[in-house]
Motif scaffolding. Sequence first.
Motif, PDB file in Angstrom:
ATOM      1  N   LEU A 153       0.844  -1.185   0.000  1.00 25.17           N
ATOM      2  CA  LEU A 153       0.000   0.000   0.000  1.00 25.17           C
ATOM      3  C   LEU A 153       0.885   1.243   0.000  1.00 25.17           C
ATOM      4  O   LEU A 153       2.064   1.182   0.338  1.00 25.17           O
ATOM      5  CB  LEU A 153      -0.916   0.000   1.223  1.00 25.17           C
ATOM      6  N   PRO A 154       0.332   2.398  -0.370  1.00 25.54           N
ATOM      7  CA  PRO A 154       1.123   3.639  -0.357  1.00 25.54           C
ATOM      8  C   PRO A 154       1.683   3.935   1.026  1.00 25.54           C
ATOM      9  O   PRO A 154       1.142   3.504   2.043  1.00 25.54           O
ATOM     10  CB  PRO A 154       0.092   4.703  -0.782  1.00 25.54           C
ATOM     11  N   GLY A 155       2.772   4.684   1.049  1.00 26.98           N
ATOM     12  CA  GLY A 155       3.366   5.081   2.316  1.00 26.98           C
ATOM     13  C   GLY A 155       4.274   4.048   2.928  1.00 26.98           C
ATOM     14  O   GLY A 155       4.501   4.059   4.155  1.00 26.98           O
ATOM     15  N   GLY A 156       4.796   3.138   2.136  1.00 23.90           N
ATOM     16  CA  GLY A 156       5.713   2.143   2.669  1.00 23.90           C
ATOM     17  C   GLY A 156       5.043   1.094   3.534  1.00 23.90           C
ATOM     18  O   GLY A 156       5.667   0.527   4.421  1.00 23.90           O
ATOM     19  N   LYS A 157       3.756   0.811   3.292  1.00 24.36           N
ATOM     20  CA  LYS A 157       3.005  -0.127   4.127  1.00 24.36           C
ATOM     21  C   LYS A 157       2.770  -1.438   3.382  1.00 24.36           C
ATOM     22  O   LYS A 157       2.444  -1.457   2.199  1.00 24.36           O
ATOM     23  CB  LYS A 157       1.670   0.494   4.521  1.00 24.36           C
ATOM     24  N   ARG A 158       2.948  -2.531   4.095  1.00 25.43           N
ATOM     25  CA  ARG A 158       2.644  -3.869   3.575  1.00 25.43           C
ATOM     26  C   ARG A 158       1.641  -4.528   4.506  1.00 25.43           C
ATOM     27  O   ARG A 158       1.806  -4.521   5.718  1.00 25.43           O
ATOM     28  CB  ARG A 158       3.911  -4.727   3.473  1.00 25.43           C
ATOM     29  N   VAL A 159       0.593  -5.109   3.916  1.00 23.74           N
ATOM     30  CA  VAL A 159      -0.497  -5.697   4.696  1.00 23.74           C
ATOM     31  C   VAL A 159      -0.660  -7.165   4.311  1.00 23.74           C
ATOM     32  O   VAL A 159      -0.585  -7.530   3.141  1.00 23.74           O
ATOM     33  CB  VAL A 159      -1.823  -4.943   4.447  1.00 23.74           C
ATOM     34  N   GLU A 160      -0.908  -7.994   5.331  1.00 27.83           N
ATOM     35  CA  GLU A 160      -1.175  -9.415   5.139  1.00 27.83           C
ATOM     36  C   GLU A 160      -2.358  -9.771   6.024  1.00 27.83           C
ATOM     37  O   GLU A 160      -2.358  -9.469   7.228  1.00 27.83           O
ATOM     38  CB  GLU A 160       0.070 -10.210   5.543  1.00 27.83           C
ATOM     39  N   VAL A 161      -3.401 -10.390   5.458  1.00 24.62           N
ATOM     40  CA  VAL A 161      -4.584 -10.733   6.233  1.00 24.62           C
ATOM     41  C   VAL A 161      -4.963 -12.180   5.962  1.00 24.62           C
ATOM     42  O   VAL A 161      -4.844 -12.661   4.840  1.00 24.62           O
ATOM     43  CB  VAL A 161      -5.773  -9.791   5.898  1.00 24.62           C
TER      44      VAL A 161
END
Length: 263
Positions: free
Chosen positions: A195-203
């Motif tokens: 995601l924008p802003g240096g964010k990584r998401v895992e769900v």
Amino acid sequence: MVALAVVAGVAGCQDEDGGAKTAGASATARPATQSPEEAAKAVRAAYAKASAAKGAKVEMRLNVGGEKAPGGSTFTGVQAWGPTAADLKVFDSSYLADIPGAPVETRVVTADGATYVDLGTALAAQTGGKRWLKVETGGAAGGDELMLQLTGGLTVASMDLPKELGLLAGSSAVRHLGPGTRGDFEGAQGYGGELPGGKRVEVWIGADGYPMQMVVHTETPGGGAMTSLTTKYSDYGAKAAFQAPPAGDTVAFVDLLKSLGRG
């Protein structure tokens, strides 16, 4: 007090390998079996379920690496979204352990747009008897490095589950990580994306369509620290009081810094 502010930040929010191994699959360990369109559809469905529930019981682990305020804390309790609110117990915290007089475990409440940390008896003696430290999520002073750092931490850690799911579902990079294969994650499906802003998401989404665990990795502005927040969800629809402490029993973070500066 900076440590207390970092602790407070999560209420509003493990390392990457730990989250992936717990679930039994990762982007590198298992090829995707769903198309990006199918992955986005599954995440959107989880978004709808989580949004309707408005809250859940949570178990959260915050880890912060890097040169600025490294450490970690564990939080358990109830978290709500729309509006954001939380009532959490804090323990296993390196931040609390580093503060003379701080309790071994404490309580954090988020309500009415602010986060409150129970300072405990010993620290309250240094604040004129005011027991609750109040941290405004938008209270950064322009150009103040400490407050900018604090606000960055709050932005990262004040987790809104439906918001994160919506961003992931709308991302062109959303992908299927594969099925969970072990323990509580057996039968779940994993999804992730940048995601924008240096964010990584895992769900990880269970067979019932509700998110079971979310891991959010974020690099703070300027690359000073990497924050990793792992949250396990259960009992969707759980309720809590979410009441802010009386104004006369709170001390603002900025006012406390000024008082400490004079002393």
